[in-house]
Design a protein around this motif. Structure first.
Motif, PDB file in Angstrom:
ATOM      1  N   GLY A 217       0.781  -1.239   0.000  1.00  0.00           N
ATOM      2  CA  GLY A 217       0.000   0.000   0.000  1.00  0.00           C
ATOM      3  C   GLY A 217       0.800   1.271   0.000  1.00  0.00           C
ATOM      4  O   GLY A 217       0.214   2.363   0.076  1.00  0.00           O
ATOM      5  N   GLY A 218       2.117   1.197  -0.117  1.00  0.00           N
ATOM      6  CA  GLY A 218       2.940   2.400  -0.113  1.00  0.00           C
ATOM      7  C   GLY A 218       2.792   3.203  -1.390  1.00  0.00           C
ATOM      8  O   GLY A 218       2.741   2.631  -2.481  1.00  0.00           O
ATOM      9  N   VAL A 219       2.727   4.529  -1.251  1.00  0.00           N
ATOM     10  CA  VAL A 219       2.582   5.417  -2.409  1.00  0.00           C
ATOM     11  C   VAL A 219       3.525   6.607  -2.240  1.00  0.00           C
ATOM     12  O   VAL A 219       3.476   7.305  -1.218  1.00  0.00           O
ATOM     13  CB  VAL A 219       1.138   5.931  -2.581  1.00  0.00           C
ATOM     14  N   ALA A 220       4.352   6.838  -3.256  1.00  0.00           N
ATOM     15  CA  ALA A 220       5.206   8.024  -3.301  1.00  0.00           C
ATOM     16  C   ALA A 220       4.580   9.031  -4.249  1.00  0.00           C
ATOM     17  O   ALA A 220       4.370   8.736  -5.429  1.00  0.00           O
ATOM     18  CB  ALA A 220       6.608   7.650  -3.771  1.00  0.00           C
ATOM     19  N   ALA A 231      13.163  11.940 -10.117  1.00  0.00           N
ATOM     20  CA  ALA A 231      14.156  10.862 -10.096  1.00  0.00           C
ATOM     21  C   ALA A 231      14.066   9.996  -8.842  1.00  0.00           C
ATOM     22  O   ALA A 231      14.607   8.883  -8.814  1.00  0.00           O
ATOM     23  CB  ALA A 231      15.559  11.453 -10.221  1.00  0.00           C
ATOM     24  N   MET A 232      13.387  10.492  -7.809  1.00  0.00           N
ATOM     25  CA  MET A 232      13.266   9.712  -6.573  1.00  0.00           C
ATOM     26  C   MET A 232      12.418   8.460  -6.745  1.00  0.00           C
ATOM     27  O   MET A 232      12.409   7.589  -5.866  1.00  0.00           O
ATOM     28  CB  MET A 232      12.693  10.593  -5.453  1.00  0.00           C
ATOM     29  N   SER A 233      11.712   8.350  -7.862  1.00  0.00           N
ATOM     30  CA  SER A 233      10.918   7.145  -8.095  1.00  0.00           C
ATOM     31  C   SER A 233      11.802   5.903  -8.107  1.00  0.00           C
ATOM     32  O   SER A 233      11.337   4.791  -7.801  1.00  0.00           O
ATOM     33  CB  SER A 233      10.147   7.251  -9.409  1.00  0.00           C
ATOM     34  N   ALA A 234      13.086   6.079  -8.453  1.00  0.00           N
ATOM     35  CA  ALA A 234      14.011   4.949  -8.480  1.00  0.00           C
ATOM     36  C   ALA A 234      14.484   4.552  -7.086  1.00  0.00           C
ATOM     37  O   ALA A 234      15.134   3.511  -6.924  1.00  0.00           O
ATOM     38  CB  ALA A 234      15.216   5.292  -9.356  1.00  0.00           C
ATOM     39  N   ARG A 235      14.144   5.366  -6.078  1.00  0.00           N
ATOM     40  CA  ARG A 235      14.620   5.104  -4.716  1.00  0.00           C
ATOM     41  C   ARG A 235      13.556   4.504  -3.817  1.00  0.00           C
ATOM     42  O   ARG A 235      13.756   4.379  -2.615  1.00  0.00           O
ATOM     43  CB  ARG A 235      15.139   6.410  -4.092  1.00  0.00           C
ATOM     44  N   THR A 236      12.415   4.132  -4.371  1.00  0.00           N
ATOM     45  CA  THR A 236      11.326   3.646  -3.527  1.00  0.00           C
ATOM     46  C   THR A 236      10.726   2.361  -4.071  1.00  0.00           C
ATOM     47  O   THR A 236      10.728   2.118  -5.286  1.00  0.00           O
ATOM     48  CB  THR A 236      10.222   4.713  -3.412  1.00  0.00           C
ATOM     49  N   LYS A 237      10.225   1.544  -3.158  1.00  0.00           N
ATOM     50  CA  LYS A 237       9.498   0.329  -3.522  1.00  0.00           C
ATOM     51  C   LYS A 237       8.015   0.614  -3.676  1.00  0.00           C
ATOM     52  O   LYS A 237       7.239  -0.236  -4.093  1.00  0.00           O
ATOM     53  CB  LYS A 237       9.692  -0.747  -2.451  1.00  0.00           C
ATOM     54  N   VAL A 241       3.007   8.166  -7.847  1.00  0.00           N
ATOM     55  CA  VAL A 241       1.991   9.022  -8.437  1.00  0.00           C
ATOM     56  C   VAL A 241       2.628  10.381  -8.686  1.00  0.00           C
ATOM     57  O   VAL A 241       3.187  10.982  -7.759  1.00  0.00           O
ATOM     58  CB  VAL A 241       0.762   9.158  -7.511  1.00  0.00           C
ATOM     59  N   LEU A 242       2.576  10.856  -9.922  1.00  0.00           N
ATOM     60  CA  LEU A 242       3.186  12.133 -10.282  1.00  0.00           C
ATOM     61  C   LEU A 242       2.137  13.239 -10.310  1.00  0.00           C
ATOM     62  O   LEU A 242       1.013  13.031 -10.768  1.00  0.00           O
ATOM     63  CB  LEU A 242       3.849  12.045 -11.649  1.00  0.00           C
ATOM     64  N   GLU A 245       2.423  20.040 -13.868  1.00  0.00           N
ATOM     65  CA  GLU A 245       1.874  20.503 -15.138  1.00  0.00           C
ATOM     66  C   GLU A 245       2.432  19.729 -16.320  1.00  0.00           C
ATOM     67  O   GLU A 245       2.051  19.982 -17.474  1.00  0.00           O
ATOM     68  CB  GLU A 245       2.117  22.000 -15.292  1.00  0.00           C
ATOM     69  N   ALA A 246       3.336  18.770 -16.069  1.00  0.00           N
ATOM     70  CA  ALA A 246       3.877  17.926 -17.132  1.00  0.00           C
ATOM     71  C   ALA A 246       2.765  17.070 -17.743  1.00  0.00           C
ATOM     72  O   ALA A 246       1.831  16.648 -17.058  1.00  0.00           O
ATOM     73  CB  ALA A 246       4.980  17.026 -16.576  1.00  0.00           C
ATOM     74  N   ASP A 247       2.889  16.783 -19.031  1.00  0.00           N
ATOM     75  CA  ASP A 247       1.841  16.042 -19.727  1.00  0.00           C
ATOM     76  C   ASP A 247       1.641  14.638 -19.165  1.00  0.00           C
ATOM     77  O   ASP A 247       0.533  14.092 -19.254  1.00  0.00           O
ATOM     78  CB  ASP A 247       2.171  15.948 -21.226  1.00  0.00           C
ATOM     79  N   ASP A 248       2.696  14.047 -18.613  1.00  0.00           N
ATOM     80  CA  ASP A 248       2.570  12.677 -18.111  1.00  0.00           C
ATOM     81  C   ASP A 248       2.227  12.604 -16.626  1.00  0.00           C
ATOM     82  O   ASP A 248       2.224  11.522 -16.040  1.00  0.00           O
ATOM     83  CB  ASP A 248       3.852  11.888 -18.378  1.00  0.00           C
ATOM     84  N   ALA A 249       1.941  13.749 -16.007  1.00  0.00           N
ATOM     85  CA  ALA A 249       1.582  13.744 -14.584  1.00  0.00           C
ATOM     86  C   ALA A 249       0.224  13.082 -14.394  1.00  0.00           C
ATOM     87  O   ALA A 249      -0.710  13.295 -15.171  1.00  0.00           O
ATOM     88  CB  ALA A 249       1.556  15.158 -14.035  1.00  0.00           C
ATOM     89  N   ASP A 250       0.100  12.253 -13.377  1.00  0.00           N
ATOM     90  CA  ASP A 250      -1.177  11.595 -13.071  1.00  0.00           C
ATOM     91  C   ASP A 250      -2.217  12.601 -12.594  1.00  0.00           C
ATOM     92  O   ASP A 250      -3.403  12.466 -12.881  1.00  0.00           O
ATOM     93  CB  ASP A 250      -0.961  10.523 -11.989  1.00  0.00           C
TER      94      ASP A 250
END
Length: 474
Positions: A217-220, A231-237, A241-242, A245-250
């Motif tokens: 259930g962890g969410v970053a 880039a911190m997405s690579a540091r978490t299990k 969720v992004l 204003e970026a086009d790929d943001a959730d």
């Protein structure tokens, strides 16, 4: 706090009951560190500070209704004596949070933490009972005190986490392990202590490293517009969720627009739909803060309609953060003097510039009353110079730089950008700024007051709103 007996607290903290006739007595009030805040059934935690030792107030606390004292030594009244009061307080907070099973949302970032925490709190409170960090009590004492305010009814616990170095956030997450971790940005606040933005990113990323896995259930929740945060997405299990204003943001914003008075509106996009948001807050920087809050609320199951409505109704909970007050004579005071760093200073100046249209329409001017930004180390001169330059680029009518060499650097930046007349001035202290403003302000003017907390420049805003008298001692 949930009711716990003194015997239970002693067991949790590894403490020794002292002068306690009945260990079954329960703590039913809040845990406090100020004897003036004691209520019936409180636990008073006695800290030995630089100037005041809480142990000296133990008798007063018990006389005011405290059931016992958490102390480092016997104090002549019912106490649980522990080896380290700070660590004992943290252990108590962790035990309470684990018993409650409350969803813990933790957030950090270089700028905007408190404003975003306030937005998250108000949005989630519309959904379910929520406890959140008051003001900026985001350290190893303030965080457990906040967690201990949670009760059996609390569904969401929102905790702001600050850092003064590597390892600080790791320590805080150990006290109250979060399920959802939000990182807002990596800027230059405290860069003098950290040594560089990469080191700041390393420290902030400790939050996402502490999260449980996606399966658990962890969410970053990460800022898609900040490369160091993304880039911190690579540091978490945890699941990522992004927001931004970026086009790929959730969770993202489109059609951002500013009202003449400086409040932003935008279309909110989430994976479950879209909604229109008009913030009551001032400054375009609050769009990012609102998106962060929306992303957290989305993760916790709120609909886009609920989120958009709650964001549009949210106000300012913490004092001296873009507090906008119009005086009877038509002068508007913007008190943003709680703290300052280069990112928040730029955001505040842009908010002032956005309010400039209304000011000019009312025959007024914009004033930036700015003081030093602390803890910038070798970057201090360049950062103050850049802020002075920005004030000129944004067509701020008057720059009043307050106090010391940093004030001269602010004016130097303004001068080098083309402010050669009377548009900028250096004054020695807060009282000099007040005297100048009282003699110069006219109806329609908008005055921004901002500096690092240690400067105490809120005195300028408070004095201008009070309308008279000398600056009070802090």
């Amino acid at each position: 706090m949930i009711a716990l007996s003194l015997a239970e607290i002693a067991d949790i903290t590894g403490g020794r009951p002292h002068d306690i006739p009945d260990p079954s007595v329960r703590i039913t009030g809040p845990v406090v560190i100020d004897s003036r805040q004691v209520e019936a059934g409180s636990l008073f935690a006695a800290f030995a500070g630089e100037h005041v030792d809480g142990h000296d107030y133990a008798e007063r606390a018990v006389a005011s209704g405290a059931a016992a004292v958490l102390a480092a030594r016997p104090v002549g009244v019912p106490a649980i004596v522990v080896a380290d009061v700070e660590k004992a307080l943290g252990a108590l907070a962790r035990a309470v949070v684990e018993r409650l099973g409350t969803d813990v949302v933790a957030l950090t970032g270089s700028a905007g933490k408190t404003s975003t925490k306030d937005l998250i709190a108000q949005v989630l409170q519309a959904h379910a009972p929520t406890v959140w960090t008051p003001g900026s009590l985001n350290n190893e004492i303030g965080l457990p005190l906040t967690a201990l305010r949670a009760t059996e009814e609390t569904r969401h616990l929102v905790l702001e986490m600050g850092a003064r170095g590597i390892g600080h956030i790791d320590y805080l997450t150990g006290l109250t392990p979060p399920r959802i971790g939000l990182v807002l940005n990596v800027g230059t606040a405290h860069i003098g202590e950290f040594g560089g933005r990469e080191q700041i990113a390393q420290a902030k990323g400790e939050l996402v490293e502490a999260l449980p896995s996606a399966a658990e259930g962890g969410v970053a929740v990460l800022n898609a517009d900040d490369p160091l945060v993304r880039a911190m997405s690579a540091r978490t299990k945890a699941r990522t969720v992004l927001f931004g204003e970026a086009d790929d943001a959730d969770v993202r914003a489109t059609e951002v627009r500013m009202a003449p008075a400086g409040q932003p509106s935008f279309t909110l996009h989430t994976p479950t739909g879209c909604g229109e948001v008009t913030l009551r807050l001032y400054g375009e920087h609050h769009v990012s803060n609102a998106l962060a809050a929306a992303a957290v609320a989305h993760v916790l199951g709120m609909s886009v309609e609920e989120i958009a409505t709650a964001l549009s109704e949210a106000g300012t909970l913490s004092r001296w953060r873009m507090e906008v007050t119009e005086r009877a004579d038509g002068v508007t005071i913007v008190n943003d003097a709680y703290n300052a760093n280069p990112e928040s200073m730029r955001a505040a100046l842009r908010a002032l510039a956005a309010m400039g249209g209304t000011a000019r329409a009312n025959g007024g001017r914009t004033w930036a009353v700015l003081g030093p930004m602390a803890e910038l180390g070798d970057a201090s001169l360049a950062e103050h110079d850049a802020v002075g330059r920005l004030a000129v680029r944004l067509n701020v009518s008057k720059l009043v730089a307050v106090g010391g060499r940093e004030a001269s650097w602010l004016q130097l930046g303004a001068y080098n950008e083309g402010s050669w007349g009377e548009e900028s001035v250096v004054v020695s202290d807060a009282q000099a700024a007040i005297d100048l403003l009282r003699s110069e302000l006219r109806p329609g003017d908008v005055v921004l007051v901002k500096a690092s907390r240690s400067v105490g420049l809120e005195r300028v805003a408070l004095a201008l709103l009070a309308g008279g008298g000398e600056v009070a001692d802090r």
